[in-house]
Design a protein around this motif. Structure first.
Motif, short mmCIF file in Angstrom:
data_model
loop_
_atom_site.label_atom_id
_atom_site.label_comp_id
_atom_site.label_asym_id
_atom_site.label_seq_id
_atom_site.Cartn_x
_atom_site.Cartn_y
_atom_site.Cartn_z
N TRP A 24 1.27 3.53 6.01
CA TRP A 24 1.43 2.38 6.88
C TRP A 24 0.12 1.94 7.54
O TRP A 24 0.11 0.98 8.30
CB TRP A 24 2.47 2.69 7.96
CG TRP A 24 3.79 3.06 7.40
CD1 TRP A 24 4.35 4.30 7.33
CD2 TRP A 24 4.74 2.17 6.79
NE1 TRP A 24 5.59 4.24 6.74
CE2 TRP A 24 5.85 2.95 6.39
CE3 TRP A 24 4.76 0.78 6.57
CZ2 TRP A 24 6.97 2.39 5.78
CZ3 TRP A 24 5.87 0.23 5.95
CH2 TRP A 24 6.95 1.03 5.55
N GLU A 25 -0.98 2.62 7.24
CA GLU A 25 -2.23 2.34 7.95
C GLU A 25 -2.69 0.89 7.78
O GLU A 25 -3.17 0.26 8.72
CB GLU A 25 -3.32 3.30 7.48
CG GLU A 25 -3.10 4.74 7.95
CD GLU A 25 -4.12 5.70 7.36
OE1 GLU A 25 -4.93 5.28 6.51
OE2 GLU A 25 -4.09 6.89 7.74
N ASP A 26 -2.59 0.35 6.57
CA ASP A 26 -3.05 -1.02 6.34
C ASP A 26 -2.21 -2.03 7.11
O ASP A 26 -2.74 -2.98 7.70
CB ASP A 26 -3.03 -1.36 4.85
CG ASP A 26 -4.06 -0.58 4.05
OD1 ASP A 26 -5.00 -0.06 4.68
OD2 ASP A 26 -3.93 -0.49 2.82
N ARG A 29 -2.92 -1.82 10.84
CA ARG A 29 -4.22 -2.43 11.14
C ARG A 29 -4.08 -3.95 11.22
O ARG A 29 -4.63 -4.59 12.13
CB ARG A 29 -5.24 -2.04 10.08
CG ARG A 29 -6.65 -2.57 10.40
CD ARG A 29 -7.67 -2.14 9.36
NE ARG A 29 -7.49 -2.84 8.09
CZ ARG A 29 -7.01 -2.30 6.99
NH1 ARG A 29 -6.62 -1.03 6.99
NH2 ARG A 29 -6.88 -3.00 5.89
N HIS A 30 -3.35 -4.54 10.31
CA HIS A 30 -3.17 -6.00 10.34
C HIS A 30 -2.28 -6.43 11.51
O HIS A 30 -2.43 -7.55 12.02
CB HIS A 30 -2.56 -6.48 9.01
CG HIS A 30 -3.55 -6.54 7.89
ND1 HIS A 30 -4.52 -7.52 7.80
CD2 HIS A 30 -3.72 -5.74 6.81
CE1 HIS A 30 -5.25 -7.31 6.71
NE2 HIS A 30 -4.79 -6.25 6.09
N ARG A 148 -6.08 2.36 -4.37
CA ARG A 148 -4.81 2.43 -3.67
C ARG A 148 -3.79 3.26 -4.44
O ARG A 148 -2.98 3.98 -3.84
CB ARG A 148 -4.28 1.01 -3.40
CG ARG A 148 -5.07 0.29 -2.31
CD ARG A 148 -4.57 -1.09 -2.04
NE ARG A 148 -4.88 -2.00 -3.15
CZ ARG A 148 -4.67 -3.31 -3.12
NH1 ARG A 148 -4.15 -3.87 -2.04
NH2 ARG A 148 -4.99 -4.07 -4.15
N ARG A 151 -4.59 6.80 -3.61
CA ARG A 151 -4.11 7.17 -2.26
C ARG A 151 -2.64 7.57 -2.31
O ARG A 151 -2.23 8.58 -1.73
CB ARG A 151 -4.27 5.99 -1.30
CG ARG A 151 -5.67 5.78 -0.77
CD ARG A 151 -5.76 4.48 0.01
NE ARG A 151 -4.79 4.43 1.10
CZ ARG A 151 -4.46 3.30 1.74
NH1 ARG A 151 -5.00 2.15 1.38
NH2 ARG A 151 -3.60 3.33 2.72
N HIS A 228 3.69 -3.18 1.25
CA HIS A 228 2.90 -2.81 2.41
C HIS A 228 1.54 -2.23 2.00
O HIS A 228 0.62 -2.20 2.81
CB HIS A 228 3.65 -1.82 3.30
CG HIS A 228 4.26 -0.67 2.58
ND1 HIS A 228 4.99 -0.79 1.43
CD2 HIS A 228 4.25 0.67 2.85
CE1 HIS A 228 5.40 0.39 1.02
NE2 HIS A 228 4.96 1.30 1.86
N ILE A 229 1.43 -1.77 0.76
CA ILE A 229 0.14 -1.33 0.22
C ILE A 229 -0.51 -2.45 -0.59
O ILE A 229 -1.72 -2.67 -0.50
CB ILE A 229 0.34 -0.09 -0.69
CG1 ILE A 229 0.92 1.09 0.11
CG2 ILE A 229 -0.97 0.31 -1.35
CD1 ILE A 229 -0.02 1.68 1.13
N PRO A 232 -0.69 -5.96 2.38
CA PRO A 232 -0.39 -5.57 3.77
C PRO A 232 -0.48 -6.71 4.77
O PRO A 232 0.28 -6.75 5.73
CB PRO A 232 -1.42 -4.48 4.06
CG PRO A 232 -2.54 -4.71 3.09
CD PRO A 232 -1.87 -5.24 1.86
#
Length: 393
Positions: A24-26, A29-30, A148, A151, A228-229, A232
């Motif tokens: 969920w980091e991206d 961040r947005h 990605r 990841r 979401h990846i 995002p």
């Protein structure tokens, strides 16, 4: 953890099959300050908790998340991806008063996907097989570059090989409560990747949408099973819009009646299909719109314009509705042209048979409407009378 503003529910993110909290980091961040204090959960046996032993079940996952959410002592919006959407719904049913909204992202139906054994063998086979895991992820995504994909792959590599098939069987079999309408009756946003070949529109329309009173739908362009990846920024925008609708409700009331129900018009936008629009229209349908210089008349012309328009949208969310006799009024928000946002209202007039005979669509702002009209004209050149559209700059 930073506390959100007292009128804002905290965000709780629940990952899906073989993933972890860091996916969920991206999106956070947005979302910026709106994600301050967000709780991103690792489920038992996955992510940072990959070493935790079984037995595993959807009920165990839901109980684990419920405990963490209850400890926040704050209203929340739950965001669940894929299998995490099943878990989010179970938590929402347990914590109805605390949950202000539910975002289901490429959701596996709570009743389960119901895939046959031969299809499930591919999911069982990826346990302990990094290359096969990455190949499966690539096959159901659209916009995962190598970085990605890696990841995600590294998260899956942490999961015990013996647990992978167990987790797959959990989301495939689903939960017994999935056979009934959801006990959660608050606002729901369903987010789908328009290129998701796994949780496709048919699965959502038959297994997810009917469970809720009136879900809103957002479709993310150029995204597959991990929007979401893959996209995002687009996901953050539709989530932000959903949150704004919830937070603007008087006295923090839940918007149980405002999201737009599934109907022929909204389904046609989801499918982006000329046949789907044709099913909704009467033969003599007329379309008037602020993006058209004059009306489009007749089913062939109208369905050509609407099908093309639906494909320009990168994301579309119907946010509110009202009805008066044979007229439906729909408010919506869209993204196009690399994230440019537009809003508007559509008025649908139906005949006694339930077919749409007149459509009036009002876009705003004017600049976006003119740009949209010019793009429609470009894409429909040689197919529809060019005088319907405003010339581009």
């Amino acid at each position: 953890m930073h506390r959100t503003h007292s009128t804002q529910p905290a965000l709780v993110f629940i990952h899906g099959f073989l993933d972890g909290a860091q996916i969920w980091e991206d999106v956070t961040r947005h979302l910026g300050h709106r994600a301050a204090g967000a709780l991103c959960i690792d489920l038992p046996g996955m992510g940072a908790r990959a070493d935790e032993p079984g037995p595993f079940s959807l009920d165990r996952f839901a109980a684990d998340v419920t405990t963490q959410v209850r400890a926040l002592s704050l209203p929340v919006v739950l965001v669940g991806h894929s299998m995490g959407a099943q878990i989010a719904e179970l938590v929402a049913q347990r914590l109805v008063q605390q949950v202000r909204g539910l975002v289901l992202m490429t959701p596996v139906p709570l009743r389960g996907a119901g895939l046959p054994n031969e299809a499930m063998s591919a999911f069982h086979a990826i346990g302990g097989n990094p290359a096969a895991q990455r190949e499966l992820r690539r096959n159901v995504s659209v916009n995962l570059d190598d970085a990605r994909l890696e990841r995600l792959g590294q998260l899956g590599d942490r999961v015990a090989a013996s647990a992978v098939g167990i987790f797959a069987d959990l989301w495939n079999a689903g939960h017994p409560s999935g056979a009934e309408p959801s006990r959660y009756r608050g606002p729901v946003l369903i987010v789908r990747g328009d290129g998701d070949s796994f949780v496709n529109f048919a699965m959502i329309s038959s297994g997810v949408m009917p469970r809720f009173k009136a879900p809103s739908i957002a479709s993310i362009e150029r995204a597959g099973h991990w929007p979401h990846i893959e996209q995002p920024a687009a996901v953050a925008r539709v989530v932000e819009s959903f949150l704004a609708n919830i937070e603007h409700a008087p006295n923090g009331a839940q918007l149980q009646d405002t999201p737009v129900a599934s109907q022929g018009w909204t389904r046609a936008f989801e499918q982006k299909s000329a046949d789907a629009f044709a099913d909704a229209f009467a033969l003599n349908v007329v379309l008037e719109a602020s993006v058209l210089a004059k009306p489009a008349i007749g089913i062939e012309q109208v369905k050509a314009v609407m099908t093309t328009a639906s494909k320009i949208y990168e994301a579309l969310s119907f946010t509110h509705e009202a009805h008066n006799g044979l007229r439906d009024y729909l408010e919506w928000e869209v993204q196009a042209f690399g994230g440019e946002r537009m809003r508007g209202v559509t008025v649908l007039t139906k005949n006694a048979a339930g077919k749409i005979v007149h459509v009036a669509i009002h876009h705003r702002p004017l600049g976006g409407a003119l740009k949209f009209s010019a793009e429609l004209g470009r894409r429909l050149q040689g197919k529809v009378d060019a005088s319907l559209f405003y010339p581009g700059a």
